[in-house]
Design a protein around this motif. Sequence first.
Motif, mmCIF file in Angstrom:
data_model
loop_
_atom_site.group_PDB
_atom_site.id
_atom_site.type_symbol
_atom_site.label_atom_id
_atom_site.label_comp_id
_atom_site.label_asym_id
_atom_site.label_seq_id
_atom_site.Cartn_x
_atom_site.Cartn_y
_atom_site.Cartn_z
ATOM 1 N N ASP A 193 0.837 -1.195 0.000
ATOM 2 C CA ASP A 193 0.000 0.000 0.000
ATOM 3 C C ASP A 193 0.873 1.246 0.000
ATOM 4 O O ASP A 193 2.029 1.204 0.435
ATOM 5 C CB ASP A 193 -0.883 0.038 1.256
ATOM 6 C CG ASP A 193 -2.035 -0.943 1.203
ATOM 7 O OD1 ASP A 193 -2.423 -1.359 0.090
ATOM 8 O OD2 ASP A 193 -2.558 -1.285 2.281
ATOM 9 N N ASP A 199 -9.008 6.186 4.028
ATOM 10 C CA ASP A 199 -8.603 6.378 5.413
ATOM 11 C C ASP A 199 -7.549 5.368 5.855
ATOM 12 O O ASP A 199 -7.297 5.203 7.031
ATOM 13 C CB ASP A 199 -9.815 6.343 6.339
ATOM 14 C CG ASP A 199 -10.595 5.038 6.255
ATOM 15 O OD1 ASP A 199 -10.173 4.119 5.520
ATOM 16 O OD2 ASP A 199 -11.634 4.932 6.925
ATOM 17 N N LEU A 200 -6.915 4.720 4.892
ATOM 18 C CA LEU A 200 -5.929 3.692 5.217
ATOM 19 C C LEU A 200 -4.507 4.225 5.322
ATOM 20 O O LEU A 200 -3.642 3.555 5.853
ATOM 21 C CB LEU A 200 -5.985 2.575 4.167
ATOM 22 C CG LEU A 200 -7.334 1.855 4.064
ATOM 23 C CD1 LEU A 200 -7.324 0.893 2.888
ATOM 24 C CD2 LEU A 200 -7.653 1.139 5.360
ATOM 25 N N TRP A 201 -4.247 5.417 4.781
ATOM 26 C CA TRP A 201 -2.912 6.024 4.832
ATOM 27 C C TRP A 201 -3.077 7.542 4.766
ATOM 28 O O TRP A 201 -4.087 8.041 4.288
ATOM 29 C CB TRP A 201 -2.017 5.518 3.703
ATOM 30 C CG TRP A 201 -2.659 5.520 2.348
ATOM 31 C CD1 TRP A 201 -2.812 6.589 1.511
ATOM 32 C CD2 TRP A 201 -3.257 4.413 1.677
ATOM 33 N NE1 TRP A 201 -3.461 6.226 0.365
ATOM 34 C CE2 TRP A 201 -3.746 4.880 0.440
ATOM 35 C CE3 TRP A 201 -3.416 3.065 1.995
ATOM 36 C CZ2 TRP A 201 -4.383 4.052 -0.471
ATOM 37 C CZ3 TRP A 201 -4.055 2.252 1.077
ATOM 38 C CH2 TRP A 201 -4.521 2.742 -0.132
#
Length: 148
Positions: free
Chosen positions: A36, A51-53
């Motif tokens: 990612d 909203d993952l990074w």
Amino acid sequence: MNAIETWETGNGVVEFPDGRRVRGRGLLAPLPNGLDPQFGFYLLGRAPRIDLWPHRWVLWQDFSLPTSTADAVARLHEAYERAAIERVEIACDGGIGRTGTALAALAIIGGVPANAAVAWVRKNYHPQAVETPEQRRWIGNVSSQLRT
């Protein structure tokens, strides 16, 4: 973090003359396999739903230019600096016009001459990158701001 944390080649990854790598992609396509991003720079007409990074967003309608050139240039410099030690991705919906324009701007920051940046990104990323005449002109107009 160290250089090992940056992207490997392939799958939309562009390597600039100084060795920094950034992944370009279209958000409408599935997330590529592999690692990612550690930071994202998104060029969209609405806030991204990511909203993952950590990420930054610049208001930029499809087939157009950023609403704020100053904001876009500041975010491009941030993305370029982060790419020295992080996996940075640049993306819009389709991954060609706005993403290609941003990658051409990053190429100028990375040492590609402004008058060659569009051709460079078309060769190294996507043959149709920087889709509109306005996007091509924008690259030339902001080139002095990108080199600072």
